[in-house]
Design an enzyme around this catalytic site. Structure first.
Site, PDB file in Angstrom:
ATOM      1  N   GLU A  58       0.815  -1.217   0.000  1.00  0.00           N
ATOM      2  CA  GLU A  58       0.000   0.000   0.000  1.00  0.00           C
ATOM      3  C   GLU A  58       0.847   1.264   0.000  1.00  0.00           C
ATOM      4  O   GLU A  58       0.507   2.258  -0.654  1.00  0.00           O
ATOM      5  CB  GLU A  58      -0.930  -0.003   1.219  1.00  0.00           C
ATOM      6  CG  GLU A  58      -1.993  -1.096   1.205  1.00  0.00           C
ATOM      7  CD  GLU A  58      -1.541  -2.374   1.876  1.00  0.00           C
ATOM      8  OE1 GLU A  58      -2.422  -3.164   2.271  1.00  0.00           O
ATOM      9  OE2 GLU A  58      -0.308  -2.598   2.005  1.00  0.00           O
ATOM     10  N   LYS A  76      24.051  -0.212  -0.400  1.00  0.00           N
ATOM     11  CA  LYS A  76      23.444  -1.378   0.226  1.00  0.00           C
ATOM     12  C   LYS A  76      23.572  -1.282   1.748  1.00  0.00           C
ATOM     13  O   LYS A  76      24.598  -0.857   2.272  1.00  0.00           O
ATOM     14  CB  LYS A  76      24.107  -2.656  -0.265  1.00  0.00           C
ATOM     15  CG  LYS A  76      23.809  -3.009  -1.720  1.00  0.00           C
ATOM     16  CD  LYS A  76      22.392  -3.496  -1.886  1.00  0.00           C
ATOM     17  CE  LYS A  76      22.083  -3.843  -3.335  1.00  0.00           C
ATOM     18  NZ  LYS A  76      22.746  -5.075  -3.768  1.00  0.00           N
ATOM     19  N   SER A  80      17.497  -3.845 -19.405  1.00  0.00           N
ATOM     20  CA  SER A  80      16.046  -3.714 -19.461  1.00  0.00           C
ATOM     21  C   SER A  80      15.621  -2.342 -19.958  1.00  0.00           C
ATOM     22  O   SER A  80      16.309  -1.346 -19.739  1.00  0.00           O
ATOM     23  CB  SER A  80      15.452  -3.965 -18.071  1.00  0.00           C
ATOM     24  OG  SER A  80      15.981  -3.052 -17.137  1.00  0.00           O
ATOM     25  N   ASP A  98      24.883 -10.460 -15.434  1.00  0.00           N
ATOM     26  CA  ASP A  98      24.821  -9.461 -14.362  1.00  0.00           C
ATOM     27  C   ASP A  98      25.131 -10.069 -13.000  1.00  0.00           C
ATOM     28  O   ASP A  98      24.569 -11.097 -12.623  1.00  0.00           O
ATOM     29  CB  ASP A  98      23.423  -8.833 -14.297  1.00  0.00           C
ATOM     30  CG  ASP A  98      23.166  -7.878 -15.451  1.00  0.00           C
ATOM     31  OD1 ASP A  98      24.142  -7.408 -16.051  1.00  0.00           O
ATOM     32  OD2 ASP A  98      21.992  -7.608 -15.743  1.00  0.00           O
ATOM     33  N   HIS A 125      17.701   5.686 -11.088  1.00  0.00           N
ATOM     34  CA  HIS A 125      16.747   5.576  -9.989  1.00  0.00           C
ATOM     35  C   HIS A 125      16.079   6.915  -9.689  1.00  0.00           C
ATOM     36  O   HIS A 125      15.323   7.035  -8.731  1.00  0.00           O
ATOM     37  CB  HIS A 125      17.437   5.033  -8.740  1.00  0.00           C
ATOM     38  CG  HIS A 125      17.905   3.622  -8.902  1.00  0.00           C
ATOM     39  ND1 HIS A 125      19.081   3.307  -9.550  1.00  0.00           N
ATOM     40  CD2 HIS A 125      17.352   2.440  -8.542  1.00  0.00           C
ATOM     41  CE1 HIS A 125      19.232   2.002  -9.565  1.00  0.00           C
ATOM     42  NE2 HIS A 125      18.200   1.443  -8.964  1.00  0.00           N
TER      43      HIS A 125
END
Length: 757
Positions: A16, A114, A434, A600, A696
């Site tokens: 949500e 990360k 992609s 990758d 991003h």
């Protein structure tokens, strides 16, 4: 005996928060509506934990994007470029997370890395010489009060002062010591505020303590908390660690005025031994991280009960808890309707882990723990045979030899052969793989899965999208093309679906960063490949163009690291099983005319141990060979690419070079190209494509911005080795911004070629 949760998933059972945030970005809902949805989620999560009998329920573990970013905003660590946008507070926050391009200005997002050894990404706080660290927000206090209004006394959670400073990036002349007094005052004020609000416990997360610590690190930690804890008043302070053990500073931690110490007994290899050999202060509470917060298998009550019994010999007061935040596992099994019960019964997601804590508590409090129904049921399940092994696969792994891990001829010979074979221009341009996954693409996939269209209709649609993708790339002038990956839902899940040994969830979403969620597949048995997985699409795409078409694969280490792995066999064994399967796919692509193959390894760094002494023995000694196993059998003229993103790579550059790929693309745009200095220092032999812009973020870089980045790259890299590409795949972006950004990238590369003539 009480129970505690380090942190809880925040996106919601059905994502949500993701969908509402994205609607806010598109200006489809107001900030008030977004805040209402967020409040409802927090209420649901607190009540869920309370209903499962959790005694220490966290608050302030909720975030619209990232808790480290929340902490930076709370402490007034907001770089001037974001303040100058003069946006409302929430929009300033999102500008730091996603970048901003609009009427108020044009800024990049903060760097993203990360979170320790997980697939979660945090925003890197940026501290310059003019930063004034002070308590400047009210979020943790507001959410604590919000829970109180629901009748729930929570344990507020904040990133600790030590970890915050260790994660921050200092961009000026000043460094950590210049900000210690200010951050001490800020954390003292936080404690005072919670004392005034009536908080009973406050949790400071200090995962940086499980790293190798220097003498200076330990002195800094002691300096910070000796002062901070002097102002705690009636608030009990819990120091929470996770992802490892605190062997370097155990005595310093236990000697400070913490009321509780949270230790990880899942990944903390020496946690139990520290307590057994050094003891545990009688006046403190041990928050024992026993339920795994990072994997989805049921807790072994027999092992846990033995551990708890051993801890009771040394600790007077124990709270049973999760090893880390449950942010890293899916929300609940209740939404999984397709998994067979014979497999589903082995799993435990976030909500189910609450029940595990409750049952472990009841077992420990029982007069006859081993005779309780919960204990016997758990023991019976875990004693059974899952019937998931494959002897042929295991035998193939056993036969791997050193020659299977070595590609011949050596790199320099291959590089010369490939340059002659491909005849690419200087600064060749490409993408990571992609292209945007539009609503139309997703709808086609959903329709096929539901059976409302035939396989032929599904394939015709994919071919149409590939045709369009190849055409637009040729029009842009890209040099090495991709087919767009329109047939793939996720770079790991797609391959898992094509391999034997995997299971899949329907709603097993886990937050990766911001609004990006992934659905990790589950490794159930031994991994093998029955048929080609990507050849059809790559071959079709290559027929549409005379330019080289990259075959696109995900590497074995990334497939492993972005799955929920088995716990009964080694990671090395699974990695080699996957490597053999992907290696077969590489050979099939090559035999069908695909001359450039990208494998990758975006998650190569992810499971690297947090202590350097464990790097080679426990990880690199098998992770790098697993990658080499994938491509060792190809011809010299076949060019092998790989890609890595959003991790600290500078300290493992030699290992990355040892992967023996021909071209490596890195994320670099958010980190200001810092990795390039390390490449130069280590005489990196592999050709390199540092990302020239951040995918991003929705902002579109100018030609001049990309050209400037390329000039910076050329100061550290020879022009013969430099590729030009975005920093990651483009599936999450909108088509319009993608097309414009790539056009600017190609124009910038052409400008450099003209300069080089």
């Amino acid at each position: 005996m009480r129970t505690s949760v380090v942190g809880y998933p925040r996106v919601g059972a059905l994502r949500e928060l993701k969908f509402s945030s994205e609607r806010y970005f598109k200006e489809e809902i107001s900030s008030d509506e977004l805040q209402t949805i967020a409040g409802n989620l927090r209420s649901t999560h607190w009540n869920t934990q309370q209903n499962h009998g959790i005694d220490f329920i966290p608050s302030n573990d909720f975030s619209f994007y990232d808790t480290v970013l929340d902490t930076a905003v709370l402490l007034n660590v907001i770089p001037a470029r974001y303040r100058s946008l003069a946006l409302p507070p929430l929009d300033t926050y999102f500008a730091m997370a996603r970048g901003y391009q609009g009427a108020n200005g044009d800024v990049k997002a903060l760097a993203m890395k990360k979170w320790f050894n997980t697939n979660y990404h945090y925003m890197v706080p940026e501290i310059d010489d003019n930063t004034e660290i002070r308590l400047a927000g009210s979020k943790p206090f507001d959410e604590f009060e919000e829970a109180l209004q629901l009748g729930i006394q929570t344990k507020p959670v904040l990133i600790g002062a030590f970890t915050f400073l260790k994660l921050a990036r200092f961009t000026g002349e000043k460094h950590t010591n210049d900000f210690t007094e200010a951050i001490i005052r800020a954390y003292q004020e936080i404690l005072t505020r919670f004392h005034e609000q009536g908080a009973k416990w406050l949790q400071f997360d200090e995962p940086s303590l499980v790293h190798d610590l220097t003498h200076e690190d330990i002195l800094l930690f002691k300096q910070l908390y000796s002062a901070i804890l002097s102002e705690k008043g009636t608030v009990n302070v819990l120091l929470q660690t996770y992802f490892g053990d605190i062997r370097d500073c155990y005595e310093e931690i236990t000697g400070l005025a913490f009321d509780g110490i949270g230790m990880d007994f899942v990944e903390g290899k020496e946690s139990l031994e520290l307590i057994k050999t050094k003891g545990f202060p009688s006046g403190k509470v041990l928050f024992a991280g026993i339920v795994n917060g990072k994997n989805i298998w049921k807790n072994n009550y027999r092992k846990s009960f033995r551990l708890i019994s051993e801890l009771h010999k040394h600790c007077s007061h124990i709270v049973l808890g999760t090893s880390c935040s449950l942010l890293h596992v899916p929300y609940t099994l209740l939404n999984e309707t397709k998994l067979p019960e014979k497999q589903k019964c082995y799993f435990s997601f976030a909500m189910e882990k609450l029940n595990e804590l409750k049952e472990l508590k009841e077992i420990c409090l029982s007069q006859s723990p081993l005779e309780t129904e919960e204990y016997k049921k758990n023991a019976g399940l875990l004693k059974g045979d899952r019937n998931c092994s494959n002897e042929k696969v295991q035998q193939r792994v056993r036969k791997i030899s050193e020659s299977d891990l070595t590609r011949l001829p050596e790199f320099a010979v291959r590089e010369e052969l490939q340059q002659k074979s491909f005849g690419l221009p200087c600064f060749p341009t490409t993408t990571i793989g992609s292209f945007p996954q539009t609503a139309e693409v997703k709808a086609n996939r959903t329709a096929f899965r539901k059976g409302s269209i035939t396989e032929a209709q599904y394939c015709d649609f994919i071919k149409e999208k590939i045709f369009e993708c190849v055409k637009v790339q040729e029009e842009m002038g890209l040099d090495v093309l991709v087919h767009g990956e329109f047939e793939r839902n996720d770079m790991v899940e797609y391959f898992g679906e094509c391999l034997n040994g995997y299971l899949f969830t329907e709603k097993g979403w886990v937050q990766s960063y911001g609004t990006r969620c992934v659905k990790p597949p589950v490794i159930w048995g031994d991994i093998s490949r029955e048929r080609p997985m990507t050849v059809e699409w790559s071959v079709y795409a290559q027929r549409l163009t005379h330019k080289p078409m990259k075959g696109m694969l995900t590497g074995p280490v990334t497939i492993l690291n972005w799955s929920f792995p088995r716990e009964d066999i080694s990671l090395k064994e699974t990695a080699f099983q996957i490597a053999l399967a992907i290696g077969d796919e590489v050979l099939d692509l090559e035999s069908n005319g695909i001359r450039i193959i990208q494998i990758d390894e975006a998650a190569l760094r992810e499971k690297l141990p947090l202590r350097k002494s464990d790097w080679d023995r426990e990880y690199l000694s098998w992770a790098i060979p697993a990658f080499r196993l994938v491509h060792s059998r190809v011809k010299p003229e076949t060019q092998i690419h790989t890609h890595m993103c959003y991790s600290e790579f500078t300290d493992i550059i030699p290992a990355i070079d040892n992967m023996d790929a021909d071209v490596i693309t890195f994320e670099a745009s958010r980190s200001d190209l810092m990795i390039l200095d390390s490449l130069k220092e280590n005489h990196f032999k592999t050709e390199v494509g540092p990302g020239v812009y951040d995918i991003h973020s929705p902002r579109v870089p100018s030609v001049e911005e990309i050209e400037s980045a390329l000039h910076e790259m050329l100061k550290r890299l020879p022009k013969e080795k430099l590729w030009v590409n975005p920093d990651c795949g483009l599936k999450t972006r909108q088509y319009t911004e993608t097309k414009l950004s790539l056009e600017h990238m190609v124009q910038a590369a052409r400008r450099l070629r003209n300069e080089a003539v």
